[in-house]
Design a protein around this motif. Structure first.
Motif, PDB file in Angstrom:
ATOM      1  N   MET A   1      92.995  40.566 114.100  1.00 20.07           N
ATOM      2  CA  MET A   1      94.318  39.689 114.377  1.00 20.07           C
ATOM      3  C   MET A   1      93.607  38.425 115.077  1.00 20.07           C
ATOM      4  N   PHE A   2      92.896  38.508 115.948  1.00 18.36           N
ATOM      5  CA  PHE A   2      92.288  37.396 116.746  1.00 18.36           C
ATOM      6  C   PHE A   2      90.830  37.348 116.666  1.00 18.36           C
ATOM      7  N   GLY A   3      90.317  38.264 116.292  1.00 17.74           N
ATOM      8  CA  GLY A   3      88.777  38.168 116.254  1.00 17.74           C
ATOM      9  C   GLY A   3      88.148  38.205 117.695  1.00 17.74           C
ATOM     10  N   LEU A   4      88.750  38.763 118.801  1.00 19.09           N
ATOM     11  CA  LEU A   4      88.425  38.788 120.185  1.00 19.09           C
ATOM     12  C   LEU A   4      86.879  39.092 120.442  1.00 19.09           C
ATOM     13  N   SER A   5      86.257  38.084 121.210  1.00 20.28           N
ATOM     14  CA  SER A   5      84.943  38.308 121.794  1.00 20.28           C
ATOM     15  C   SER A   5      85.010  38.590 122.925  1.00 20.28           C
ATOM     16  N   THR A  82      89.083  34.553 124.890  1.00 21.45           N
ATOM     17  CA  THR A  82      89.139  33.508 123.690  1.00 21.45           C
ATOM     18  C   THR A  82      88.866  34.189 122.588  1.00 21.45           C
ATOM     19  N   ALA A  83      89.087  33.467 121.453  1.00 19.26           N
ATOM     20  CA  ALA A  83      88.870  34.123 120.288  1.00 19.26           C
ATOM     21  C   ALA A  83      88.530  32.886 119.218  1.00 19.26           C
ATOM     22  N   GLU A  84      87.726  33.197 118.049  1.00 20.08           N
ATOM     23  CA  GLU A  84      87.476  32.015 117.313  1.00 20.08           C
ATOM     24  C   GLU A  84      88.704  31.993 116.502  1.00 20.08           C
ATOM     25  N   GLN A  85      88.940  30.788 116.322  1.00 20.79           N
ATOM     26  CA  GLN A  85      90.563  30.614 115.505  1.00 20.79           C
ATOM     27  C   GLN A  85      90.356  29.168 114.548  1.00 20.79           C
ATOM     28  N   GLN A 294      86.713  28.083 119.693  1.00 22.29           N
ATOM     29  CA  GLN A 294      87.214  29.221 120.686  1.00 22.29           C
ATOM     30  C   GLN A 294      88.229  28.692 121.426  1.00 22.29           C
ATOM     31  N   ALA A 295      89.464  29.309 121.041  1.00 21.84           N
ATOM     32  CA  ALA A 295      90.868  29.210 121.424  1.00 21.84           C
ATOM     33  C   ALA A 295      91.422  30.200 122.507  1.00 21.84           C
TER      34      ALA A 295
END
Length: 324
Positions: A1-5, A82-85, A294-295
């Motif tokens: 969904m968000f690709g969370l790092s 944050t996640a790559e968006q 990174q959002a």
């Protein structure tokens, strides 16, 4: 969904609150054991059953467990994950450079190379994100800036519809004209942030034949200016046109386009049909129109933590007739 790092948190010190959550868990366990020991001191078990009915077993721990999980989730939200968006670019310059040499009349791509190129270019123009400044250059024996970089898509679309064929292919001059247009526009709108990032999209079907500037040298200049060139080699090896009553072969020149792309730091694309050309332009539209940043990705954790905490309160009321 968000690709969370898991490494991407803006305020990781909030994770110290997890120590508090762990302490609450430990305190709850201690309280339960103390309560159990106190209960066992009551030797009259018959009277104990009447005064304090036996608890519900493990379900009584559900509200507390949910509440602690909710606290943990809210702690993650406070830590600022944050996640790559993928977000639309709000400032960038693109020069679309289209070959209009006579070889574009070849019918190896139906109805012919030029008409297929016009249709794909218009689709690309209409699909670009609104913040992109798009300009248009046509080139044959010379290069002409038809539209300076603008966010007005209608002017670019009209210029694409009006493309006319002419003799020769001055690829180097076309790249030079694109670089000059980008430089002029960058100085005009640069401001404190400097000129916007730029790219050249060069679509041609043949080898350079004339011009005052060498295409490969201009590609090196584009590299120095940090302006990559995305080249599209359009057509097939079997294309031909009628010139002066004679059939002239006009095969595509993939190797030159590959080299121009490599020298400039850009990408090479091969399109041997109208459909392939549309797919190439779609790919470029995604690359140019959007960027990965990174959002903030705390909202899902905040929502989930709040819902779990509310569920804990509901479970406490149902199972124990009181809030945890």
């Amino acid at each position: 969904m968000f690709g969370l790092s898991l490494q991407g948190f803006t305020a990781p010190w909030w994770f110290l609150l997890l120590v508090v959550v762990a302490a609450l868990l430990a305190g709850y366990v201690v309280v339960q054991r103390v309560r159990r020991r106190r209960t066992l001191r009551f030797t009259n078990l018959e009277l104990l059953d009447k005064v304090a009915p036996r608890r519900q077993g493990w379900p009584r721990h559900v509200p507390t467990a949910l509440l602690l999980v909710g606290f943990a989730l809210l702690t993650v939200a406070l830590a600022g994950p944050t996640a790559e968006q993928k977000v639309p670019r709000n400032r960038a310059t693109v020069m679309l450079v289209v070959d209009t040499s006579l070889s574009m009349e070849a019918t190896d791509v139906q109805p012919n190379r030029l008409k297929a190129a016009q249709a794909a270019a218009k689709s690309f123009t209409e699909g670009l994100t609104p913040g992109i400044n798009l300009g248009l250059i046509s080139f044959a024996g010379s290069a002409t800036v038809l539209v300076a970089p603008t966010t007005d898509r209608s002017s670019v679309g009209k210029a694409i519809d009006g493309l006319k064929l002419a003799e020769s292919t001055a690829t180097g001059d076309a790249i030079a004209a694109a670089l000059a247009a980008i430089d002029s526009f960058g100085k005009l709108v640069g401001g404190a942030e400097g000129p916007p990032p730029a790219r050249i999209v060069l679509m041609t079907d043949g080898k350079e034949t004339v011009g005052t500037r060498d295409a490969f040298e201009m590609a090196k200049e584009a590299k120095q200016a940090n302006i990559p060139i995305s080249t599209i080699s359009f057509g097939t090896e079997h294309g031909s046109v009628q010139i002066g009553g004679e059939t002239q072969p006009v095969p595509v020149d993939d190797e030159s386009m590959k080299e121009i792309a490599e020298l400039s730091g850009g990408e090479f694309f091969k399109a041997a049909s109208a459909e392939e050309l549309r797919r190439v332009y779609d790919t470029l539209g995604e690359q140019i129109g959007y960027e990965t940043k990174q959002a903030d990705a705390s909202r899902p954790w905040l929502v989930l933590g709040t819902l779990v905490a509310m569920l804990a309160a509901g479970a406490a009321l149902v199972l124990g007739q009181r809030l945890p």
